[in-house]
Design an enzyme around this catalytic site. Sequence first.
Site, PDB file in Angstrom:
ATOM      1  CB  CYS A  26      -0.963  -0.011   1.185  1.00 19.19           C
ATOM      2  SG  CYS A  26      -0.153   0.080   2.785  1.00 19.19           S
ATOM      3  CG  HIS A 564      -3.775   5.057   5.532  1.00 20.81           C
ATOM      4  ND1 HIS A 564      -4.801   4.196   5.817  1.00 20.81           N
ATOM      5  CD2 HIS A 564      -2.825   4.321   4.915  1.00 20.81           C
ATOM      6  CE1 HIS A 564      -4.484   2.980   5.406  1.00 20.81           C
ATOM      7  NE2 HIS A 564      -3.293   3.034   4.844  1.00 20.81           N
TER       8      HIS A 564
END
Length: 642
Positions: A26, A564
């Site tokens: 990620c 995030h």
Amino acid sequence: MAYQELVKEVLENIGGKENINGVTHCITRLRFKLKDESKANTDKIKQIKGVVTVVQSGGQYQVVIGNHVPEVYQELVKIAGIQSNSPNEETSEKKGILNTFIDVISGIFTPVISVLMASGMIKGLNALLVAFGVIESGSGTNVILQATGDSLFYFFPLFLGYTAAKKFGAKPFIGMAIGGALVYPAVAAATANLEPLYSLFPGTIFESPVYLTFAGIPVILMTYSSSVIPIILAVFCAAKLERVLNSIIPKEVRGFFIPFFTLLITVPLTYIVIGPLATWAGLLLGNVMLGVYNFSPIIAGIIIGGFWQVFIMFGLHWGFIPIALNNIATIGYDTIMIAGSATPLATAGVVLGIFLKTRNKKLKEISFPAFLSAVFGITEPALYGVTLPRKKTFFATLASVAVAGGIMGIFGSKSYVAGATGVFAIPNFINPEAGIDKGFIGYVIAVSIAFIMGLVLSLTFAYDPKVDEEPENNEPKQDPKPALNESLGKTVYHELASPIQGEVVPLDQIEDEAFSAGLLGKGVALVPQKGQVVAPEDGVVTTLFPTKHAIGLTTDSGVEVLIHIGMDTVNLKGQFFEAHVQQGDHVKKGQLLVTFELEKIKDAGYPLITPVVISNTAEYLDVMATKKQTIMESEPLLTVIS
């Protein structure tokens, strides 16, 4: 910077590549699926230079690296011999049939859509110049412009062969080779002056002359230039065949035998079976849609036009694209997608009305660029940033496009070129044989009415400027804070706005150790109340992960911000997220970056708590968070002291 040593140490302490079932990454971490997590020496991995920490969550062994994780991942793939595009457990989750179809189609067409638009604009410009007598048909200028605009469409199977192979996990150049074989000119030239050997399916709608055979098997020749469906199905079959060959051919000779057998089998199979069946299926589908349109062009135009922006929001418009392209390739024009072509100008009219009517400074700053984008065919900034949040203006857009779609149905408007949108789409409706005809005039009238109607609705009852009036500040006065970048001696304060509307939570309340311990930087967490992220300050989008769950910006003052969205939401692989910017874009404060579907992410079982951290915290004296418990977008959230 070289990462070989880092990767080697991670591999050594994770139990070796033999212990890896799959690995993805990620925005900050490597995410391993290990066969046996007990074989991993977690304490030792945490001590490796370049590793921030290790997090074990959701069945994944996560090695937190930081913003340079893509480079580390590529090095890992190379050293461990792992295929970066090979399917693993994370990418094999079952989806619904519709979601799978949309995912496949969008994955194939998205990489080529910008060139498709550019080619369509050039073809439209060429048609416009001929129609108005600026250049002569057949002149050198006309021929070269036509070649420039038409090359992608003529050789479309080559382009789609590449993108389809990437999507289906095949070798991209094999996909291109299959596409090239379908448009190879010598095949058609070999039969140009021949009488057919015989006909297949005589007396039916599928009656087809046979000019040549392959190993005694009759070949039904179709026109594959500009086609869509045959190459996609052919590459899908090639990808399946590749995997079978990969399991039976010794690895020492796979490099040339897999392409050899894949092409040797797939190309003849496509000419004999896949191509004719796919072409017939495409013609049948196109005729069905055309039949619905011919039954009532006005009703079809109203329905498709009225719902077009809804289709875009849910990604359903991708389902119309292959049908429209197939129609242009087979019958020379399309009537399916034309109703939605008024959407950009209708949106522009609505947003212009909001710009003229609103008294909100921030909304004025957002709406004018969104208006310009819509005029040139890009409606997402206006949709997500202006019209959709105000609901009535969104419905005003739908109503305007529905009326335009009905008008196009009345005039029998047709699109002869695909690709361009907004004002650039106007030449697409010029009949290449008849020039300026009734259909073209109808289209111009329709989009003009869509723009005017959107503007009038917005200026009258669809938009109430009171909803965006800036509230009076009745909150208790807080301690005075230095203004943005105001110097006090040698101290500079950089004040960053909140990118999300929601509840403010200290970082240490996040279960993820990498964030809660401040290992990725100081900051704060937000529990979103609204599914959108806006830019906290002017700056550049330095990182946008493909799954769109995380975004990194570097402000013009040098502050690196990481946002995030949720925890472990990388596992959603982009589902429920939509990016409205690209990596490398320069954005303005308050500009829409990402939208996400709150309830669907919650229902999928993922916490929505969203860290907002300063990645380069070490370069500053301190990072202070607001004392507010809830915060609106663009209100001060973090103060970075340098």
